[in-house]
Scaffold this active site. Structure first.
Site, PDB file in Angstrom:
ATOM      1  N   CYS A 220      20.777  75.744 -41.705  1.00  0.00           N
ATOM      2  CA  CYS A 220      21.682  76.893 -41.653  1.00  0.00           C
ATOM      3  C   CYS A 220      23.129  76.405 -41.786  1.00  0.00           C
ATOM      4  O   CYS A 220      23.471  75.302 -41.370  1.00  0.00           O
ATOM      5  CB  CYS A 220      21.511  77.645 -40.337  1.00  0.00           C
ATOM      6  SG  CYS A 220      22.513  79.151 -40.261  1.00  0.00           S
TER       7      CYS A 220
ATOM      8  N   ASP B 152      25.492  77.410 -40.139  1.00  0.00           N
ATOM      9  CA  ASP B 152      26.116  77.497 -38.806  1.00  0.00           C
ATOM     10  C   ASP B 152      26.806  76.176 -38.440  1.00  0.00           C
ATOM     11  O   ASP B 152      26.203  75.103 -38.516  1.00  0.00           O
ATOM     12  CB  ASP B 152      25.025  77.833 -37.771  1.00  0.00           C
ATOM     13  CG  ASP B 152      25.618  78.278 -36.449  1.00  0.00           C
ATOM     14  OD1 ASP B 152      26.396  77.501 -35.845  1.00  0.00           O
ATOM     15  OD2 ASP B 152      25.304  79.397 -36.005  1.00  0.00           O
TER      16      ASP B 152
ATOM     17  N   ARG C 132      27.428  74.862 -35.801  1.00  0.00           N
ATOM     18  CA  ARG C 132      26.915  74.144 -34.623  1.00  0.00           C
ATOM     19  C   ARG C 132      25.675  73.310 -34.926  1.00  0.00           C
ATOM     20  O   ARG C 132      25.113  72.690 -34.027  1.00  0.00           O
ATOM     21  CB  ARG C 132      26.603  75.159 -33.509  1.00  0.00           C
ATOM     22  CG  ARG C 132      27.829  75.934 -33.060  1.00  0.00           C
ATOM     23  CD  ARG C 132      27.446  77.157 -32.258  1.00  0.00           C
ATOM     24  NE  ARG C 132      26.752  78.156 -33.070  1.00  0.00           N
ATOM     25  CZ  ARG C 132      26.316  79.325 -32.617  1.00  0.00           C
ATOM     26  NH1 ARG C 132      26.486  79.639 -31.340  1.00  0.00           N
ATOM     27  NH2 ARG C 132      25.702  80.170 -33.420  1.00  0.00           N
TER      28      ARG C 132
ATOM     29  N   HIS D 216      17.495  77.475 -36.319  1.00  0.00           N
ATOM     30  CA  HIS D 216      18.020  77.300 -34.956  1.00  0.00           C
ATOM     31  C   HIS D 216      17.964  78.617 -34.199  1.00  0.00           C
ATOM     32  O   HIS D 216      18.205  79.676 -34.780  1.00  0.00           O
ATOM     33  CB  HIS D 216      19.452  76.751 -34.983  1.00  0.00           C
ATOM     34  CG  HIS D 216      20.458  77.693 -35.573  1.00  0.00           C
ATOM     35  ND1 HIS D 216      21.322  78.433 -34.796  1.00  0.00           N
ATOM     36  CD2 HIS D 216      20.721  78.051 -36.857  1.00  0.00           C
ATOM     37  CE1 HIS D 216      22.081  79.182 -35.581  1.00  0.00           C
ATOM     38  NE2 HIS D 216      21.740  78.972 -36.834  1.00  0.00           N
TER      39      HIS D 216
ATOM     40  N   CYS E 212      20.265  82.193 -34.304  1.00  0.00           N
ATOM     41  CA  CYS E 212      20.808  82.231 -35.670  1.00  0.00           C
ATOM     42  C   CYS E 212      21.321  83.638 -35.987  1.00  0.00           C
ATOM     43  O   CYS E 212      20.565  84.613 -35.957  1.00  0.00           O
ATOM     44  CB  CYS E 212      19.730  81.827 -36.670  1.00  0.00           C
ATOM     45  SG  CYS E 212      20.330  81.787 -38.374  1.00  0.00           S
TER      46      CYS E 212
HETATM   47 CO    CO Z   1      21.995  80.269 -38.402  1.00  0.00          CO
END
Ligand code: CO
Length: 211
Positions: free
Chosen positions: A43, A45, A47, A99, A102
């Site tokens: 992803c 993302d 993090r 994750h 998400c």
């Molecule tokens: Co995500």
């Protein structure tokens, strides 16, 4: 006053110094070429950075990231990365890493409109429909979201196996394992969902492609 982005350039100077102290030929070696063993589909993302959470260095993982770690079979970007990773770099493992928490997956569970991105989230909604019996039976919204993240990863593992790129590698007996993992933002732990695909017979026969 120092602009926030300038800290990144300062950090880079420090990082270069550290790497050179540890291994004076670090950059010279990397500049000669790459030979990564893994392709990571994760992803976007911020993090969930592939290298940091797996303790790997530059050169070890070939990376593709998009919202909700999707394998969309008409996505030229993903297909180009996959083709290069499998056919040229000959990676041995492809890891689809989702994750918990998400945003893309959770948005796909709801009905709110977000604009252009809704077209991307549609692919994730399709995953919900395939697994709606199991997901609808989970009363806790948080638990349902966690399971949705997991089944989404499993579907993307399947979707990789359906591609001609992966199937042709298997037909040539090129070792290529596909794995599904989930990262937990709350404790930093990666979980293996044990949906490992290693050959065409792990797929429904309707997806099998002949040589
Ligand atoms: Co995500």
């Amino acid at each position: 006053m120092e602009k926030s982005y300038q800290i990144l350039l300062k950090n880079n100077e420090n990082w270069v110094r550290e790497q050179n102290e540890k291994n004076p030929s670090f950059f010279e070696q990397l500049s000669e070429g790459q030979n990564p063993e893994y392709l990571w589909i994760g992803c976007s993302d911020s993090r969930v950075p592939a290298n940091q959470i797996t303790g790997t260095m530059p050169g070890q993982i070939f990376v593709h990231r998009n919202i909700a770690n999707m394998v969309v079979h008409s996505d030229m970007n993903m297909l180009s990365v996959l083709s290069y990773a499998v056919e040229v770099l000959k990676v041995k493992h492809i890891i689809v890493c989702g994750h918990y928490g998400c945003g893309g997956v959770l948005a796909a569970m709801g009905s709110k409109q977000f604009g252009l991105i809704d077209n991307w989230l549609r692919h994730i909604k399709d995953v919900y429909r395939y697994h709606h019996k199991e997901l609808d039976a989970i009363s806790s919204e948080e638990e349902r979201g966690r399971r949705f993240v997991e089944v989404n990863v499993m579907e993307q593992v399947h979707d990789l196996g359906k591609t001609s790129i992966v199937q042709n590698a298997w037909l040539k007996n090129q070792p290529l394992h596909i794995h599904g993992w989930v990262y937990d933002l709350k404790d930093g732990v990666l979980k293996d969902l044990n949906v490992s695909f290693t050959c065409t017979k792990d797929l429904h026969s309707v997806y099998h492609l002949d040589q």
